[in-house]
Every structure is written in C-alpha cells, then in structure tokens.
Design a protein around this motif. Structure first.
Motif, PDB file in Angstrom:
ATOM      1  N   GLN A   1      -6.596   2.999  -2.773  1.00  0.00           N
ATOM      2  CA  GLN A   1      -6.751   1.556  -2.655  1.00  0.00           C
ATOM      3  C   GLN A   1      -7.783   1.225  -1.581  1.00  0.00           C
ATOM      4  O   GLN A   1      -7.873   1.906  -0.560  1.00  0.00           O
ATOM      5  CB  GLN A   1      -5.436   0.888  -2.269  1.00  0.00           C
ATOM      6  CG  GLN A   1      -4.340   0.966  -3.299  1.00  0.00           C
ATOM      7  CD  GLN A   1      -3.196   0.052  -2.944  1.00  0.00           C
ATOM      8  OE1 GLN A   1      -3.256  -1.157  -3.154  1.00  0.00           O
ATOM      9  NE2 GLN A   1      -2.135   0.619  -2.385  1.00  0.00           N
ATOM     10  N   VAL A   2      -8.535   0.164  -1.822  1.00  0.00           N
ATOM     11  CA  VAL A   2      -9.462  -0.355  -0.816  1.00  0.00           C
ATOM     12  C   VAL A   2      -9.068  -1.791  -0.528  1.00  0.00           C
ATOM     13  O   VAL A   2      -9.005  -2.620  -1.442  1.00  0.00           O
ATOM     14  CB  VAL A   2     -10.922  -0.286  -1.298  1.00  0.00           C
ATOM     15  CG1 VAL A   2     -11.858  -0.898  -0.241  1.00  0.00           C
ATOM     16  CG2 VAL A   2     -11.321   1.159  -1.584  1.00  0.00           C
TER      17      VAL A   2
ATOM     18  N   THR B   1      -9.141   2.856  -7.947  1.00  0.00           N
ATOM     19  CA  THR B   1      -8.306   2.207  -6.942  1.00  0.00           C
ATOM     20  C   THR B   1      -6.829   2.488  -7.175  1.00  0.00           C
ATOM     21  O   THR B   1      -6.001   2.127  -6.342  1.00  0.00           O
ATOM     22  CB  THR B   1      -8.558   0.678  -6.932  1.00  0.00           C
ATOM     23  OG1 THR B   1      -8.476   0.157  -8.267  1.00  0.00           O
ATOM     24  CG2 THR B   1      -9.933   0.373  -6.359  1.00  0.00           C
TER      25      THR B   1
ATOM     26  N   GLY C   1      -8.450   4.968   7.325  1.00  0.00           N
ATOM     27  CA  GLY C   1      -7.823   5.619   6.176  1.00  0.00           C
ATOM     28  C   GLY C   1      -6.372   5.954   6.428  1.00  0.00           C
ATOM     29  O   GLY C   1      -6.039   6.559   7.457  1.00  0.00           O
TER      30      GLY C   1
ATOM     31  N   PHE D   1     -11.497  -3.904  -5.545  1.00  0.00           N
ATOM     32  CA  PHE D   1     -11.115  -3.962  -4.141  1.00  0.00           C
ATOM     33  C   PHE D   1     -10.201  -5.163  -3.920  1.00  0.00           C
ATOM     34  O   PHE D   1     -10.429  -6.243  -4.473  1.00  0.00           O
ATOM     35  CB  PHE D   1     -12.335  -4.093  -3.239  1.00  0.00           C
ATOM     36  CG  PHE D   1     -13.207  -2.854  -3.174  1.00  0.00           C
ATOM     37  CD1 PHE D   1     -12.863  -1.686  -3.829  1.00  0.00           C
ATOM     38  CD2 PHE D   1     -14.392  -2.872  -2.447  1.00  0.00           C
ATOM     39  CE1 PHE D   1     -13.669  -0.551  -3.760  1.00  0.00           C
ATOM     40  CE2 PHE D   1     -15.199  -1.750  -2.363  1.00  0.00           C
ATOM     41  CZ  PHE D   1     -14.853  -0.593  -3.030  1.00  0.00           C
TER      42      PHE D   1
ATOM     43  N   ILE E   1     -13.838   1.748   8.868  1.00  0.00           N
ATOM     44  CA  ILE E   1     -12.820   1.756   7.824  1.00  0.00           C
ATOM     45  C   ILE E   1     -11.731   2.734   8.253  1.00  0.00           C
ATOM     46  O   ILE E   1     -12.018   3.853   8.668  1.00  0.00           O
ATOM     47  CB  ILE E   1     -13.427   2.173   6.474  1.00  0.00           C
ATOM     48  CG1 ILE E   1     -14.419   1.099   6.000  1.00  0.00           C
ATOM     49  CG2 ILE E   1     -12.334   2.401   5.429  1.00  0.00           C
ATOM     50  CD1 ILE E   1     -15.191   1.487   4.749  1.00  0.00           C
TER      51      ILE E   1
ATOM     52  N   LEU F   1     -19.293   2.744   0.314  1.00  0.00           N
ATOM     53  CA  LEU F   1     -17.976   3.173  -0.155  1.00  0.00           C
ATOM     54  C   LEU F   1     -17.865   3.008  -1.670  1.00  0.00           C
ATOM     55  O   LEU F   1     -17.408   3.921  -2.386  1.00  0.00           O
ATOM     56  CB  LEU F   1     -16.876   2.377   0.544  1.00  0.00           C
ATOM     57  CG  LEU F   1     -15.456   2.563   0.012  1.00  0.00           C
ATOM     58  CD1 LEU F   1     -15.042   4.035   0.032  1.00  0.00           C
ATOM     59  CD2 LEU F   1     -14.469   1.714   0.812  1.00  0.00           C
TER      60      LEU F   1
ATOM     61  N   THR G   1      -4.911   4.592   1.241  1.00  0.00           N
ATOM     62  CA  THR G   1      -5.545   3.282   1.369  1.00  0.00           C
ATOM     63  C   THR G   1      -6.642   3.312   2.417  1.00  0.00           C
ATOM     64  O   THR G   1      -6.479   3.901   3.489  1.00  0.00           O
ATOM     65  CB  THR G   1      -4.502   2.215   1.756  1.00  0.00           C
ATOM     66  OG1 THR G   1      -3.493   2.153   0.734  1.00  0.00           O
ATOM     67  CG2 THR G   1      -5.145   0.842   1.896  1.00  0.00           C
ATOM     68  N   LEU G   2      -7.741   2.658   2.103  1.00  0.00           N
ATOM     69  CA  LEU G   2      -8.832   2.457   3.038  1.00  0.00           C
ATOM     70  C   LEU G   2      -8.845   0.984   3.415  1.00  0.00           C
ATOM     71  O   LEU G   2      -8.988   0.112   2.548  1.00  0.00           O
ATOM     72  CB  LEU G   2     -10.161   2.872   2.407  1.00  0.00           C
ATOM     73  CG  LEU G   2     -10.244   4.351   1.996  1.00  0.00           C
ATOM     74  CD1 LEU G   2     -11.496   4.607   1.166  1.00  0.00           C
ATOM     75  CD2 LEU G   2     -10.214   5.249   3.223  1.00  0.00           C
TER      76      LEU G   2
ATOM     77  N   LEU H   1     -19.234  -1.543   2.650  1.00  0.00           N
ATOM     78  CA  LEU H   1     -18.607  -1.696   1.340  1.00  0.00           C
ATOM     79  C   LEU H   1     -19.484  -1.130   0.232  1.00  0.00           C
ATOM     80  O   LEU H   1     -18.979  -0.544  -0.738  1.00  0.00           O
ATOM     81  CB  LEU H   1     -18.286  -3.165   1.079  1.00  0.00           C
ATOM     82  CG  LEU H   1     -17.191  -3.758   1.980  1.00  0.00           C
ATOM     83  CD1 LEU H   1     -17.136  -5.275   1.808  1.00  0.00           C
ATOM     84  CD2 LEU H   1     -15.827  -3.139   1.673  1.00  0.00           C
TER      85      LEU H   1
ATOM     86  N   THR I   1       0.809  -1.224   0.000  1.00  0.00           N
ATOM     87  CA  THR I   1       0.000   0.000   0.000  1.00  0.00           C
ATOM     88  C   THR I   1       0.840   1.271   0.000  1.00  0.00           C
ATOM     89  O   THR I   1       0.297   2.365  -0.056  1.00  0.00           O
ATOM     90  CB  THR I   1      -0.939   0.007   1.220  1.00  0.00           C
ATOM     91  OG1 THR I   1      -0.155  -0.094   2.419  1.00  0.00           O
ATOM     92  CG2 THR I   1      -1.925  -1.144   1.157  1.00  0.00           C
TER      93      THR I   1
ATOM     94  N   TRP J   1     -18.755   9.801   1.876  1.00  0.00           N
ATOM     95  CA  TRP J   1     -17.628   9.429   1.023  1.00  0.00           C
ATOM     96  C   TRP J   1     -17.499  10.375  -0.165  1.00  0.00           C
ATOM     97  O   TRP J   1     -16.383  10.705  -0.580  1.00  0.00           O
ATOM     98  CB  TRP J   1     -17.785   7.988   0.539  1.00  0.00           C
ATOM     99  CG  TRP J   1     -17.551   6.978   1.607  1.00  0.00           C
ATOM    100  CD1 TRP J   1     -18.464   6.134   2.170  1.00  0.00           C
ATOM    101  CD2 TRP J   1     -16.307   6.711   2.263  1.00  0.00           C
ATOM    102  NE1 TRP J   1     -17.873   5.365   3.137  1.00  0.00           N
ATOM    103  CE2 TRP J   1     -16.551   5.694   3.214  1.00  0.00           C
ATOM    104  CE3 TRP J   1     -15.018   7.227   2.140  1.00  0.00           C
ATOM    105  CZ2 TRP J   1     -15.548   5.181   4.029  1.00  0.00           C
ATOM    106  CZ3 TRP J   1     -14.012   6.735   2.953  1.00  0.00           C
ATOM    107  CH2 TRP J   1     -14.286   5.715   3.880  1.00  0.00           C
TER     108      TRP J   1
END
Length: 224
Positions: A110-111, A106, A181, A137, A179, A95, A75-76, A92, A70, A201
């Motif tokens: 990034q997730v 992404t 961050g 994801f 989540i 988001l 990144t989440l 999810l 990451t 979001w």
C-alpha cells in the motif's frame, strides 16, 4: 533552504525534514541512495515505531483509522502536499515508476499519502494529484492537529510554513521528506529519504513484498 539542510539527518530515526523549494529537486534526486550493508537501499530504523493510531478521512469522506486500514499489508507512508514544487512530486513519481517496473500492486504494498496542507488540499485536489502518479495510491487528509499527532507518534516534526512560494501559489511548507516503510504488522522498518531513485525502488520493492508481507510472517511461524 540549502542542500545541506535538506540532507541533514535527525539523529534518532535517520529521518529528514525539508521545505519544498523549486531549485533543489534535480540535484538531489540524481544522487540515489547508497546501498546498505544488508543489501537494501532504504535506510534501516534503529528505534521501534508503529503505524500511527489516528483516524483521518479518505477523499470520499470516509473515516480511515490508519493503523487498522494498513494492517496485514506492507505500507509506504508519505506526508506531503499537492502544492509542493519538487520533493513530493519527485518522490511519488519515482516510487510509482518503480512499482510499474516491478509490477508491484497496491494489494502487495500500500502507498498512503497524508496531506500536511488541509486548507488547500481538498479531496478533489488530492485525487487529481495522486492520479498523475498512480490512482491506486490512497490519499488521506484531516485537520492539522490530527496530522501533527500522526507525525508525533513517529517522532517526526509537524509541518512548518516556510514563506511565500515564488510561483505565487501560497506558502511553501516544510515537512518530513522521507517515505516510511512499515511491514504487515505495522512496524516501521526503513525510510527512503528524498533522493531515492527508481532504481532504488526497483531493488527494494520485491524485498518488501517477499520479506514484509503477512504471508511471509505466517510462513516463518509455520517453520518455527
């Protein structure tokens, strides 16, 4: 688990822990997040934390060091499981909807979904589950001690079996319900508790891209 327990903050990190119970999602998710004094909707962290330095597996069986994989991209990070009846799918879904609405890719943010249920969450099951939200994801899994180590590094509690799922799908698992961050340098910056809506979001994702990216860090260094 009661609504009060679902919303109870952990003092150090303003983080949430909750079991997944099938009667709570609608009421909680309808609330949304209160706008913070700095304009964000995500809750700022008061204590410094870094992306966990652990090695997990992706759904192709490749080793993935979470910190290395990451690095350089906001990144989440979310810990959950595919049998979760409400918290995980609601988180999810909103988001993913926010990313679609803001056209956030992404590559920009990034997730990462880390399973807390290694016995049931096979690679194929994780892939199928995430594809229902956004196939981009990243789904990761590992033996439970590795996942617990990642949670410990964030001062989050490990998963807890809460009892039989009334749907007859094994056990409900209590797990962190937010989540987390991280910026491009791997520093934890904010959390989005369960209850975040797509509108939260939509407001925060552009800020993540603009303020937490490696490009932004480089620009700040050049200006200095």
């Amino acid at each position: 688990m009661t609504l009060r327990r679902l919303l109870l903050p952990l003092l150090a990190l303003t983080l949430l822990v909750a079991a997944c119970e099938p009667t709570t999602a609608t009421a909680i998710s309808a609330q949304g997040l209160q706008r913070q004094s700095d304009g964000w909707h995500g809750v700022p962290l008061e204590v410094e934390r870094e992306m966990p330095d652990v090695t997990l597996l992706d759904t192709d069986g490749n080793e993935v060091n979470l910190r290395e994989a990451t690095a350089g991209t906001p990144t989440l990070l979310f810990f959950g499981y595919t049998s979760c009846p409400d918290i995980c799918p609601v988180h999810l879904a909103v988001l993913a909807g926010g990313m679609r609405e803001t056209r956030t890719t992404t590559e920009q943010v990034q997730v990462v979904f880390v399973s807390v249920d290694p016995e049931r969450d096979t690679p194929a099951r994780i892939d199928e589950y995430l594809a229902s939200f956004d196939s981009r994801f990243l789904g990761l899994h590992a033996e439970l001690p590795v996942v617990e180590d990642a949670l410990r590094q964030l001062d989050l509690p490990g998963p807890v079996v809460e009892g039989p799922d009334p749907r007859g799908e094994g056990d409900l698992i209590g797990h962190p319900a937010q989540i987390v961050g991280f910026d491009a340098d791997g520093e934890a910056r904010r959390v989005w508790p369960f209850g975040a809506r797509r509108s939260d979001w939509v407001f925060d994702l552009p800020r993540i891209v603009e303020q937490w990216s490696a490009a932004q860090d480089e620009a700040a260094e050049d200006a200095a």
